[in-house]
Design an enzyme around this catalytic site. Structure first.
Site, PDB file in Angstrom:
ATOM      1  N   HIS A  20       3.630  30.412  18.655  1.00 26.15           N
ATOM      2  CA  HIS A  20       3.901  31.342  19.764  1.00 26.15           C
ATOM      3  C   HIS A  20       5.326  31.110  20.286  1.00 26.15           C
ATOM      4  CE1 HIS A  20      -0.559  30.295  20.458  1.00 26.15           C
ATOM      5  NE2 HIS A  20      -0.548  31.484  19.883  1.00 26.15           N
TER       6      HIS A  20
ATOM      7  N   CYS B 297     -16.644  40.371  10.422  1.00 26.89           N
ATOM      8  CA  CYS B 297     -16.290  38.966  10.662  1.00 26.89           C
ATOM      9  C   CYS B 297     -15.984  38.829  12.151  1.00 26.89           C
ATOM     10  CB  CYS B 297     -15.091  38.535   9.824  1.00 26.89           C
ATOM     11  SG  CYS B 297     -14.466  36.921  10.353  1.00 26.89           S
TER      12      CYS B 297
ATOM     13  N   CYS C  95     -15.214  35.824   4.333  1.00 27.90           N
ATOM     14  CA  CYS C  95     -13.975  36.288   4.951  1.00 27.90           C
ATOM     15  C   CYS C  95     -12.837  35.432   4.417  1.00 27.90           C
ATOM     16  CB  CYS C  95     -14.063  36.152   6.467  1.00 27.90           C
ATOM     17  SG  CYS C  95     -12.446  36.133   7.255  1.00 27.90           S
TER      18      CYS C  95
ATOM     19  N   LYS D 120      -6.333  22.387  15.771  1.00 25.58           N
ATOM     20  CA  LYS D 120      -6.797  21.395  16.745  1.00 25.58           C
ATOM     21  C   LYS D 120      -7.545  20.268  16.041  1.00 25.58           C
ATOM     22  CE  LYS D 120      -7.609  22.856  21.469  1.00 25.58           C
ATOM     23  NZ  LYS D 120      -8.494  23.599  22.336  1.00 25.58           N
TER      24      LYS D 120
HETATM   25  N1  MSP Z   1      -3.312  39.131  20.151  1.00 21.68           N
HETATM   26  C1  MSP Z   1      -2.794  39.348  18.861  1.00 21.68           C
HETATM   27  C2  MSP Z   1      -1.500  40.113  18.929  1.00 21.68           C
HETATM   28  C3  MSP Z   1      -1.572  41.439  19.608  1.00 21.68           C
HETATM   29  S1  MSP Z   1      -0.007  42.198  19.714  1.00 21.68           S
HETATM   30  C4  MSP Z   1      -0.324  43.733  20.205  1.00 21.68           C
HETATM   31  C5  MSP Z   1      -2.538  38.014  18.179  1.00 21.68           C
HETATM   32  N2  MSP Z   1      -2.410  36.939  18.964  1.00 21.68           N
HETATM   33  S2  MSP Z   1      -2.111  35.439  18.457  1.00 21.68           S
HETATM   34  O1  MSP Z   1      -2.214  34.602  19.614  1.00 21.68           O
HETATM   35  O2  MSP Z   1      -2.928  35.117  17.345  1.00 21.68           O
HETATM   36  O3  MSP Z   1      -0.622  35.444  18.049  1.00 21.68           O
HETATM   37  C6  MSP Z   1      -0.180  35.678  16.736  1.00 21.68           C
HETATM   38  C7  MSP Z   1       1.311  35.482  16.724  1.00 21.68           C
HETATM   39  O4  MSP Z   1       1.642  34.154  17.163  1.00 21.68           O
HETATM   40  C8  MSP Z   1       1.992  35.592  15.376  1.00 21.68           C
HETATM   41  O5  MSP Z   1       2.210  36.918  14.967  1.00 21.68           O
HETATM   42  C9  MSP Z   1       3.272  34.854  15.675  1.00 21.68           C
HETATM   43  O6  MSP Z   1       4.073  35.611  16.508  1.00 21.68           O
HETATM   44  C10 MSP Z   1       2.756  33.660  16.435  1.00 21.68           C
HETATM   45  N3  MSP Z   1       2.292  32.584  15.561  1.00 21.68           N
HETATM   46  C11 MSP Z   1       1.090  31.923  15.663  1.00 21.68           C
HETATM   47  N4  MSP Z   1       1.064  30.936  14.722  1.00 21.68           N
HETATM   48  C12 MSP Z   1       2.196  30.947  14.002  1.00 21.68           C
HETATM   49  C13 MSP Z   1       2.756  30.073  13.037  1.00 21.68           C
HETATM   50  N5  MSP Z   1       2.116  29.031  12.543  1.00 21.68           N
HETATM   51  N6  MSP Z   1       4.020  30.323  12.634  1.00 21.68           N
HETATM   52  C14 MSP Z   1       4.778  31.323  13.171  1.00 21.68           C
HETATM   53  N7  MSP Z   1       4.292  32.130  14.101  1.00 21.68           N
HETATM   54  C15 MSP Z   1       2.919  32.146  14.366  1.00 21.68           C
HETATM   55  O7  MSP Z   1      -2.448  38.000  16.973  1.00 21.68           O
END
Ligand code: MSP
Length: 512
Positions: A21, A126, A143, A298
């Site tokens: 994130h 899923c 899945c 985690k």
């Molecule tokens: N809630 C949805 C997004 C909705 S947007 C309209 C979602 N959330 S999430 O919390 O799973 O966030 C996914 C995003 O977090 C990825 O697209 C990226 O921006 C970031 N990342 C989460 N893990 C990541 C990595 N290991 N590496 C890089 N970025 C990744 O999907």
């Protein structure tokens, strides 16, 4: 004034902020700062995605109401970004009432125009992904993401006529080569679109899931999370009025990782088409951070937390590593060893050393007072300036292509050169000869110009360090002098500060 709009995904609140994130959020922050300093009017949106099965389940496990749970975790995201100095303009929550109203209006509009129909659907669901899978998509009946067997569910639901827009979407992607970038993700989407596109199930019966936005045309159903979440990009703009939305929306630049390519590259543009709205300008897709030990989780205990990194290494050093180590679009490995190596080599040795040795000499030889430049410059002085002039041009080119690591490489090429200029001009030797002292003054003046220029170029990447640099150089960001051409910044008598350690060397890789 030119406008540009940057968004991060709105993050699920079933996990607390981690490296992934933070990376996307730091990218959006860097771009925001970069375009702001280039004179653009920028709007930067981030936030949290709070509806759906996952959240309802997480709240249930904690024994609290979903909204109370959402308030708690969303606040953690927000305060984390605040503590990390992220310059977002607005933090949206899908539970905000203005967003819910806009989602319902959007649904009603496309329902009225016949883009949504009621039908029966049976499929493998899923719960982890919150979506149906076709038999073909499953791997060994499981899945592919969660390795769990999905449940076969047959129920009546509402469907969005997504298939109707397949050809228009292909046409748009083909006529806008950088709509989805980098190229590999554009290719992936076009390959996916070679198969017939199905309609999208956009509701969940309330009997199965309560935690969502009720459909405006059927109170027995709530909105599918993606249909709710994607609209956040519009509702945040609409909050400032439709003129604001109309101005910023066509300049929308979404930043996401490859995990959520399909909803952003397929659902979202077709939804916009159905609503008669223009499409976003660019979908910018980056790769994944992977740990030495595999996927961050985690249970493996390898989750990298931004605030821990900030406390241990400083936010700028962590930002620098993220931006320098990953090549946008590709996966990258995260390890503390690599982080420490970069901090020591690039920040402590290269940039830090330049600043401390130049300021130390300026203090020792001239009491901090910047000395005048002569009417003609030595070839090595010209060469030093030219290095920074070209670094600035290269940086602009790389930033336009989201090549953050190359942008930083260009600036470091110039910083490296400045360190070699110190060795080559050898002011410490020259100073021993009283006749050569004016030349020492000139050499240090050029080096202070190098530091000033580096600080200007690095501002979007290392905001705290640059603040510190400006204060050491006794310059204000708002001063015209700070942006003056090389050799015209420091007025007679301008005094700079003594040296300071910007990035302490880290002696041993911090393994814990
Ligand atoms: N809630 C949805 C997004 C909705 S947007 C309209 C979602 N959330 S999430 O919390 O799973 O966030 C996914 C995003 O977090 C990825 O697209 C990226 O921006 C970031 N990342 C989460 N893990 C990541 C990595 N290991 N590496 C890089 N970025 C990744 O999907």
């Amino acid at each position: 004034m030119d406008k540009i709009y940057f968004t991060t995904p709105i993050y699920y609140i079933n996990a607390e902020p981690h490296l992934g994130h933070t990376y996307t959020t730091v990218l959006a922050d860097t771009l925001t700062r970069y375009y702001r300093s280039a004179g653009y009017e920028v709007y930067f949106l981030t936030g949290t995605d709070e509806h759906g099965d996952k959240i309802a389940q997480a709240a249930k496990e904690k024994g609290i109401e979903p909204k109370a749970y959402a308030d708690r975790i969303s606040a953690i995201f927000r305060s984390t970004w605040d503590a990390c100095g992220i310059a977002y303009d607005h933090f949206i929550r899908t539970t905000d009432s203005y967003h819910q109203t806009i989602v319902r209006d959007f649904l009603q509009q496309i329902y009225d125009s016949g883009e949504i129909y009621f039908g029966e659907y049976g499929g493998y669901y899923c719960f982890g992904c919150e979506r149906f899978y076709t038999e073909k998509e499953l791997v060994g009946g499981k899945c592919p993401d969660h390795q769990t067997e999905p449940e076969y569910i047959s129920e009546k639901n509402y469907f969005f006529r997504m298939s109707k827009y397949q050809q228009s979407l292909i046409d748009h992607i083909q006529s806008h080569p950088d709509f989805i970038r980098p190229e590999r993700y554009r290719t992936e989407v076009l390959a996916f679109l070679r198969e017939p596109l199905e309609d999208l199930c956009i509701s969940r019966p309330k009997s199965r899931l309560q935690w969502g936005i009720p459909l405006p045309f059927d109170a027995d159903y709530v909105t599918y999370v993606w249909f709710d979440a994607l609209i956040n990009y519009l509702s945040a703009l609409e909050l400032h009025g439709s003129e604001f939305r109309e101005n910023f929306w066509p300049k929308a630049n979404h930043l996401i990782a490859k995990d959520i390519l399909k909803p952003h590259a397929i659902y979202w543009p077709t939804m916009l088409m159905a609503a008669g709205l223009p499409l976003y300008e660019h979908l910018n897709v980056h790769g994944y951070w992977v740990m030495d030990s595999g996927k961050m989780s985690k249970s493996l205990g390898n989750v990298v937390r931004p605030l821990e990194m900030k406390d241990k290494f400083g936010m700028d050093a962590f930002r620098y590593f993220l931006l320098r180590e990953m090549s946008f679009g590709q996966d990258a490995k995260f390890s503390l060893e690599a982080l420490v190596t970069r901090i020591n080599a690039d920040l402590a040795n290269n940039l830090g050393n330049l600043v401390s040795r130049v300021l130390a000499m300026q203090q020792k030889y001239f009491d901090g007072v910047v000395q005048p430049l002569g009417p003609t410059w030595a070839p090595e002085d010209e060469e030093l300036r030219n290095k920074f002039v070209s670094a600035e041009k290269e940086l602009a080119r790389h930033m336009a292509e989201l090549q953050f690591h190359r942008a930083l490489e260009s600036v470091w090429g110039a910083i490296d050169h400045a360190n070699r200029y110190v060795v080559h001009t050898s002011p410490f030797t020259l100073f021993k000869d009283a006749d050569k002292r004016p030349r020492v003054g000139e050499v240090l003046h050029h080096l202070l110009e190098a530091i000033r220029t580096a600080s200007r170029l690095l501002a979007p990447f290392l905001p705290d360090t640059v603040k510190e640099l400006r204060s050491l150089l006794a310059l204000n960001e708002a001063d015209a002098a700070y942006r003056a051409p090389w050799g015209r910044c420091f007025a007679p008598g301008h005094k700079v500060d003594g040296p300071k350690v910007l990035f302490p060397r880290i002696e041993a890789p911090a393994n814990e």
